[in-house]
Design a protein around this motif. Structure first.
Motif, PDB file in Angstrom:
ATOM      1  N   GLU A 168     -21.762  34.561 109.097  1.00  0.00           N
ATOM      2  CA  GLU A 168     -21.374  34.260 107.723  1.00  0.00           C
ATOM      3  C   GLU A 168     -19.899  33.885 107.683  1.00  0.00           C
ATOM      4  OE1 GLU A 168     -21.262  36.372 103.284  1.00  0.00           O
ATOM      5  OE2 GLU A 168     -21.768  37.540 105.076  1.00  0.00           O
ATOM      6  N   VAL A 169     -19.577  32.811 106.975  1.00  0.00           N
ATOM      7  CA  VAL A 169     -18.184  32.393 106.830  1.00  0.00           C
ATOM      8  C   VAL A 169     -17.457  33.415 105.954  1.00  0.00           C
ATOM      9  CG1 VAL A 169     -16.638  30.627 105.929  1.00  0.00           C
ATOM     10  CG2 VAL A 169     -18.710  29.957 107.142  1.00  0.00           C
ATOM     11  N   TYR A 170     -16.356  33.964 106.481  1.00  0.00           N
ATOM     12  CA  TYR A 170     -15.609  34.998 105.762  1.00  0.00           C
ATOM     13  C   TYR A 170     -14.427  34.344 105.062  1.00  0.00           C
ATOM     14  CZ  TYR A 170     -14.091  39.773 104.792  1.00  0.00           C
ATOM     15  OH  TYR A 170     -13.761  40.943 104.158  1.00  0.00           O
TER      16      TYR A 170
ATOM     17  N   VAL B 294      -2.756  30.495 116.096  1.00  0.00           N
ATOM     18  CA  VAL B 294      -3.907  29.710 115.648  1.00  0.00           C
ATOM     19  C   VAL B 294      -4.430  30.256 114.320  1.00  0.00           C
ATOM     20  CG1 VAL B 294      -6.272  29.029 116.201  1.00  0.00           C
ATOM     21  CG2 VAL B 294      -4.530  29.033 117.979  1.00  0.00           C
ATOM     22  N   GLY B 295      -4.436  31.598 114.188  1.00  0.00           N
ATOM     23  CA  GLY B 295      -4.865  32.186 112.927  1.00  0.00           C
ATOM     24  C   GLY B 295      -3.977  31.783 111.761  1.00  0.00           C
ATOM     25  N   ILE B 296      -2.667  31.737 111.992  1.00  0.00           N
ATOM     26  CA  ILE B 296      -1.748  31.294 110.931  1.00  0.00           C
ATOM     27  C   ILE B 296      -2.003  29.832 110.590  1.00  0.00           C
ATOM     28  CG2 ILE B 296       0.687  30.823 110.431  1.00  0.00           C
ATOM     29  CD1 ILE B 296       1.397  33.353 111.919  1.00  0.00           C
ATOM     30  N   ASN B 297      -2.241  28.987 111.605  1.00  0.00           N
ATOM     31  CA  ASN B 297      -2.556  27.580 111.338  1.00  0.00           C
ATOM     32  C   ASN B 297      -3.840  27.443 110.532  1.00  0.00           C
ATOM     33  OD1 ASN B 297      -0.319  26.538 112.701  1.00  0.00           O
ATOM     34  ND2 ASN B 297      -1.377  26.475 114.664  1.00  0.00           N
ATOM     35  N   VAL B 298      -4.827  28.297 110.814  1.00  0.00           N
ATOM     36  CA  VAL B 298      -6.089  28.251 110.070  1.00  0.00           C
ATOM     37  C   VAL B 298      -5.845  28.599 108.604  1.00  0.00           C
ATOM     38  CG1 VAL B 298      -8.302  29.432 109.788  1.00  0.00           C
ATOM     39  CG2 VAL B 298      -7.578  28.688 112.047  1.00  0.00           C
ATOM     40  N   MET B 299      -5.041  29.617 108.341  1.00  0.00           N
ATOM     41  CA  MET B 299      -4.776  30.015 106.951  1.00  0.00           C
ATOM     42  C   MET B 299      -3.993  28.937 106.201  1.00  0.00           C
ATOM     43  SD  MET B 299      -3.767  33.999 107.601  1.00  0.00           S
ATOM     44  CE  MET B 299      -4.741  34.982 108.731  1.00  0.00           C
ATOM     45  N   LEU B 300      -2.972  28.387 106.830  1.00  0.00           N
ATOM     46  CA  LEU B 300      -2.192  27.337 106.172  1.00  0.00           C
ATOM     47  C   LEU B 300      -3.039  26.089 105.948  1.00  0.00           C
ATOM     48  CD1 LEU B 300       1.246  27.645 108.032  1.00  0.00           C
ATOM     49  CD2 LEU B 300       0.640  28.494 105.772  1.00  0.00           C
TER      50      LEU B 300
ATOM     51  N   ARG C 296     -15.320  42.829 112.041  1.00  0.00           N
ATOM     52  CA  ARG C 296     -15.076  42.002 113.219  1.00  0.00           C
ATOM     53  C   ARG C 296     -15.380  40.541 112.881  1.00  0.00           C
ATOM     54  NH1 ARG C 296     -16.585  43.595 119.423  1.00  0.00           N
ATOM     55  NH2 ARG C 296     -15.289  42.004 120.437  1.00  0.00           N
ATOM     56  N   ILE C 297     -14.422  39.669 113.131  1.00  0.00           N
ATOM     57  CA  ILE C 297     -14.522  38.259 112.758  1.00  0.00           C
ATOM     58  C   ILE C 297     -14.051  37.413 113.945  1.00  0.00           C
ATOM     59  CG2 ILE C 297     -13.709  36.484 111.147  1.00  0.00           C
ATOM     60  CD1 ILE C 297     -13.219  38.685 109.114  1.00  0.00           C
ATOM     61  N   GLN C 298     -14.710  36.289 114.137  1.00  0.00           N
ATOM     62  CA  GLN C 298     -14.267  35.311 115.125  1.00  0.00           C
ATOM     63  C   GLN C 298     -13.472  34.230 114.413  1.00  0.00           C
ATOM     64  OE1 GLN C 298     -14.389  35.199 118.486  1.00  0.00           O
ATOM     65  NE2 GLN C 298     -13.187  33.326 118.326  1.00  0.00           N
TER      66      GLN C 298
ATOM     67  N   ARG D 182     -13.775  29.954  93.614  1.00  0.00           N
ATOM     68  CA  ARG D 182     -12.947  30.084  92.416  1.00  0.00           C
ATOM     69  C   ARG D 182     -11.723  30.967  92.692  1.00  0.00           C
ATOM     70  NH1 ARG D 182     -15.446  26.403  91.535  1.00  0.00           N
ATOM     71  NH2 ARG D 182     -16.836  25.888  89.791  1.00  0.00           N
ATOM     72  N   MET D 183     -11.338  31.070  93.947  1.00  0.00           N
ATOM     73  CA  MET D 183     -10.193  31.896  94.318  1.00  0.00           C
ATOM     74  C   MET D 183      -8.889  31.169  94.033  1.00  0.00           C
ATOM     75  SD  MET D 183     -11.513  33.480  97.938  1.00  0.00           S
ATOM     76  CE  MET D 183     -13.044  34.393  98.058  1.00  0.00           C
ATOM     77  N   THR D 184      -7.824  31.947  93.864  1.00  0.00           N
ATOM     78  CA  THR D 184      -6.510  31.357  93.609  1.00  0.00           C
ATOM     79  C   THR D 184      -5.912  30.756  94.869  1.00  0.00           C
ATOM     80  OG1 THR D 184      -6.151  33.006  91.864  1.00  0.00           O
ATOM     81  CG2 THR D 184      -4.233  31.797  92.659  1.00  0.00           C
ATOM     82  N   LEU D 185      -5.872  31.529  95.941  1.00  0.00           N
ATOM     83  CA  LEU D 185      -5.339  31.071  97.225  1.00  0.00           C
ATOM     84  C   LEU D 185      -6.380  31.368  98.302  1.00  0.00           C
ATOM     85  CD1 LEU D 185      -1.656  32.392  96.975  1.00  0.00           C
ATOM     86  CD2 LEU D 185      -2.448  30.064  96.539  1.00  0.00           C
ATOM     87  N   PRO D 186      -7.414  30.546  98.429  1.00  0.00           N
ATOM     88  CA  PRO D 186      -8.480  30.845  99.395  1.00  0.00           C
ATOM     89  C   PRO D 186      -8.038  30.584 100.827  1.00  0.00           C
ATOM     90  CG  PRO D 186      -8.900  28.747  98.328  1.00  0.00           C
ATOM     91  CD  PRO D 186      -7.670  29.310  97.667  1.00  0.00           C
ATOM     92  N   VAL D 187      -8.293  31.546 101.694  1.00  0.00           N
ATOM     93  CA  VAL D 187      -8.017  31.387 103.124  1.00  0.00           C
ATOM     94  C   VAL D 187      -9.292  31.727 103.888  1.00  0.00           C
ATOM     95  CG1 VAL D 187      -5.542  31.781 103.047  1.00  0.00           C
ATOM     96  CG2 VAL D 187      -7.051  33.723 103.215  1.00  0.00           C
ATOM     97  N   VAL D 188      -9.631  30.887 104.847  1.00  0.00           N
ATOM     98  CA  VAL D 188     -10.785  31.122 105.708  1.00  0.00           C
ATOM     99  C   VAL D 188     -10.318  31.928 106.908  1.00  0.00           C
ATOM    100  CG1 VAL D 188     -12.508  30.031 107.163  1.00  0.00           C
ATOM    101  CG2 VAL D 188     -11.976  29.053 104.958  1.00  0.00           C
ATOM    102  N   LEU D 189     -11.008  33.032 107.175  1.00  0.00           N
ATOM    103  CA  LEU D 189     -10.646  33.871 108.305  1.00  0.00           C
ATOM    104  C   LEU D 189     -11.543  33.637 109.518  1.00  0.00           C
ATOM    105  CD1 LEU D 189      -9.872  37.230 106.479  1.00  0.00           C
ATOM    106  CD2 LEU D 189      -8.284  35.456 107.204  1.00  0.00           C
ATOM    107  N   GLY D 190     -12.770  33.161 109.304  1.00  0.00           N
ATOM    108  CA  GLY D 190     -13.660  32.891 110.428  1.00  0.00           C
ATOM    109  C   GLY D 190     -15.090  33.228 110.095  1.00  0.00           C
TER     110      GLY D 190
END
Length: 790
Positions: free
Chosen positions: A436-438, A460-466, A659-661, A422-430
């Protein structure tokens, strides 16, 4: 929304009824009905003859059911024709449940193919029921295949076709079945582990009682003699009964005997393996993928099938390797007089977290000073010590393990947490160390600062967020402002120009790469922020969410500003870049403008104190030194990361970083997603950012664009004209040296001189020919140009 659901539920119900009628009519087929129907014409369903014939039918579905059964069973595929009926039933069920229509389409093709194969197989047999099972078409296909490739060849061909079709159609269901088997195996192995621990506890208890019975000074019954009782003082502490050792069992503070029981034969504490988090999977395509935009142009979210499908890696934990790591770790700590009471391990994608509960008299600082010694003892690439772990009475030691696992983008999107967020702008960090998916909300960060060495995983992190935003938000909800001084990192997103990218007045490109134009783009975003605050003031609301709820017709999209390399902008523009970024970071949260700024040079001259103070959420990938780690996180630790997406995320709400992968997404996957969106119908109304105020500072692009909008020529046009006439040669390098201009601006001025007839066309690497011979002729030409514009 209910009306749209009703439009799908009604056809689904109709298809379900049709499927039941079809299947029922074929199941009640009777060969005797053929003679009854022979007296009726094919279109005759009413009248006395039809009523008399219906009374003699064996099929309970009447004349229509009897004719349908006669057609499909006698003249088509026999009883095998029932299989497509189940496909029709599946279509109706999917429409009623509002699910994706891809599975029923696949099942329909599979059922039709299997009906043909099975009918042909029955046609090859000589069984008495073969005619009713194969039908006329099955017999015809059987005869054809047996003639062409022989009887044996026909059976082999049909068997291979059936197996191949089953494997292909069942591939989409293998993942669910495999997950069920894995869950059952984890549950069974957990029960076996607990039973083994319970049995070991009982065995130690029996051994302890036997040692007490065999001890000197006791009789056969295990009681002290009367004489020894007179000489021996009574024991005040009660005996402790053996207790089974369970996973994650809390250790009582006052029961030191239980702590001793947790030690193995060598006297060292036993290791407890903490089971990781098992995220509930969810099909991201089973949601409403097609929506209407405010332009009344349909938009379809990208399918998760555009991401690479990977095989789930084995999550087997090597007990022997963990035991060996534990022994080496405790051996080194024992040398420095650090006593460990209890130890547990959590195995993550790339590192293992050992949680050490220290003895009460051991200082935490004593463990932190042993970081390099422990790294050498473990022969590890780099270890990180968390002293203490927030919320726990333990010290954490993160050590890379021997079986690193790649976290794929598809695996972090296909989870219930992302699908139903239910987030406004959800971004997956890893994924965290506990697997656990963060997931975090960009609107609550509200800005993100990313730093790391070259190749550590920033792009790659920026591509994941976009990509996360593309899978979660429609073009009406979010727009992107992309600034890419490196020119090669964000070019794939050019396909989004008609849907998600904003447009600038005076700029043709939508992904800004020139440093001078980047300043202009940031100024435009700053001007947009000011205009949005005026709208909020007039509407009497405090933030963009309240404004969009109050005035949905004038709803404003969220703006995500991405700067992929801040260092290049700070070197070339400096103060012109820092000022708008600082203002946006301070004020833009309420109006829905959020920044993602990345740099590979985390030094104090790039990440200044003013910028750092306004970016509470930060990500540090692998850096070169502790100084760089402290610059981005205010703490060391990033220098010990492993690279390739290994990162520390410092949210604004936590005291220490997590710490996140970071998941991996390839350029081909990004290109597939953006190409899918770009191939859809373009929006009718593009989102333009306002033109910023003309600020005369140096030779920035803002002044040049403002001047061009006003009279069509650059402010340095006349100075450049006099310069080339004086030197009687026209070159871009001359304008750069004498007028102190950038290359792009000097080239534009040279093009304007050519259009005005002052210099000739370009001739390779040679200087342009000057067509005006004297300054008097130039003045006359310039006056004529001014009159033409007037």
């Amino acid at each position: 929304m209910k009306r749209k659901n009703l439009k799908k539920e009604i056809p689904g119900t109709v298809l379900g009824v049709m499927a039941f009628l079809y299947i029922g009519a074929l199941l009640f087929y009777s060969p005797a009905d053929k003679d009854v129907l022979a007296s009726l014409r094919w279109y005759e369903f009413f009248g006395r003859n039809a009523m008399e014939a219906a009374g003699g039918l064996h099929n309970p579905f009447g004349i229509f059911g009897a004719r349908l059964a006669e057609l499909f069973i006698s003249s088509f595929l026999g009883y095998v024709s029932i299989l497509p009926g189940f496909a029709i039933l599946y279509w109706g069920w999917s429409l009623i449940r509002l699910e994706s229509l891809k599975p029923p389409l696949l099942f329909t093709l599979y059922s039709v193919l299997m009906a043909l194969v099975m009918a042909t197989m029955f046609g090859l047999t000589a069984a008495p029921f073969a005619d009713s099972m194969a039908g006329a078409v099955g017999r015809m296909l059987a005869s054809f295949l047996s003639t062409v490739i022989g009887f044996t060849g026909a059976w082999i061909f049909l068997a291979v076709t059936a197996v191949a079709a089953t494997l292909f159609a069942g591939r989409g269901f293998v993942d669910d079945a495999g997950e069920a088997v894995r869950l059952a195996w984890r549950f069974l192995s957990g029960l076996l582990g607990r039973f083994a621990s319970f049995a070991a506890g009982l065995s130690r208890g029996r051994k302890s009682r036997k040692q007490q019975e065999d001890a000197p000074g006791t009789d056969d019954g295990g009681h002290h003699s009367f004489a020894e009782a007179q000489e021996t003082p009574p024991v005040s502490s009660p005996q402790v009964s053996p207790t089974p050792v369970l996973f994650d069992e809390p250790l009582p503070v006052q029961q030191s005997v239980e702590a001793d029981e947790r030690r193995d034969e060598d006297g060292e504490p036993e290791i407890t393996i903490r089971e990781g988090v098992h995220e509930k999977e969810a099909d991201l395509d089973k949601r409403k993928l097609k929506v209407k935009t405010r332009d009344r142009v349909p938009y379809r979210f990208p399918s998760v099938d555009l991401l690479q499908r990977t095989r789930d890696e084995d999550e087997y934990v090597d007990q022997a390797l963990l035991e060996d790591s534990k022994n080496r770790l405790l051996e080194k700590l024992r040398i420095y007089k650090v006593e460990v009471v209890r130890i547990s391990a959590t195995v993550g994608p790339r590192v293992t977290l050992f949680e050490l509960e220290l003895a009460p008299d051991v200082k935490v600082s004593k463990v932190t000073s042993l970081e390099n010694d422990l790294a050498m003892a473990m022969a590890a690439r780099g270890i990180r010590i968390i002293a203490p772990i927030p919320g726990k009475n333990a010290v954490g030691v993160e050590i890379p393990h021997g079986k690193p696992r790649t976290v794929w983008m598809r695996s972090v999107l296909q989870v219930e947490k992302f699908k139903n967020n239910r987030m406004t702008l959800p971004v997956v960090l890893g994924k965290t160390i506990s697997n656990e998916v963060y997931l975090d909300d960009l609107s609550s960060m509200p800005h993100l600062l990313i730093a790391g060495a070259t190749g550590a995983g920033k792009s790659v992190g920026i591509n994941v967020m976009l990509t996360s935003l593309l899978y979660a938000c429609s073009p009406d909800k979010v727009k992107f402002v992309l600034i890419d001084p490196k020119r090669v990192e964000l070019f794939n997103y050019q396909n989004l120009k008609n849907h998600f990218l904003v447009k600038f007045h005076g700029l043709e490109e939508q992904i800004v790469t020139d440093p001078a134009k980047s300043v202009y783009a940031l100024r435009s975003v700053e001007k947009e922020m000011e205009l949005r605050y005026e709208k909020l003031e007039h509407a009497g609301v405090r933030n963009i969410a309240d404004f969009n709820r109050k005035q949905p017709e004038e709803a404003m999209p969220y703006l995500v500003v991405v700067v992929d390399e801040l260092a290049d902008l700070m070197i070339t523009a400096g103060r012109d870049v820092e000022e708008p970024i600082t203002r946006l970071a301070q004020l833009s949260r309420a109006v829905g403008i959020h920044l993602i700024v990345a740099t590979q040079r985390p030094s104090v001259d790039i990440i200044t104190g003013v910028i750092k103070a306004n970016f509470p959420a930060r990500i540090a990938f692998q850096v070169a030194s502790k100084v760089d780690s402290r610059t981005i996180l205010d703490a060391s630790g990033a220098e010990q990361l492993l690279g390739n997406g290994d990162m520390l995320y410092q949210p604004a709400s936590q005291p220490k970083p997590e710490r996140i992968q970071c998941p991996y997404i390839s350029s081909a996957e990004v290109d597939a997603i953006t190409s899918f969106i770009g191939a859809q119908d373009s929006l009718k109304n593009f989102y333009y950012l306002p033109q910023p105020e003309n600020r005369e500072r140096g030779n920035g692009f803002s002044a040049a664009v403002g001047a061009q909008d006003r009279d069509g020529r650059d402010p340095m046009f006349e100075d450049a004209a006099h310069l080339v006439v004086m030197h009687q040669q026209g070159s871009v390098s001359l304008l750069q040296r004498r007028l102190k201009l950038g290359f792009s601006r000097a080239a534009r001025i040279m093009d304007q001189l050519e259009l005005s007839g002052i210099v000739g066309p370009a001739d390779g690497s040679k200087a342009r020919e000057v067509l005006v011979e004297s300054h008097d002729a130039l003045e006359l030409l310039l006056r004529n140009l001014d009159k033409e514009e007037i």
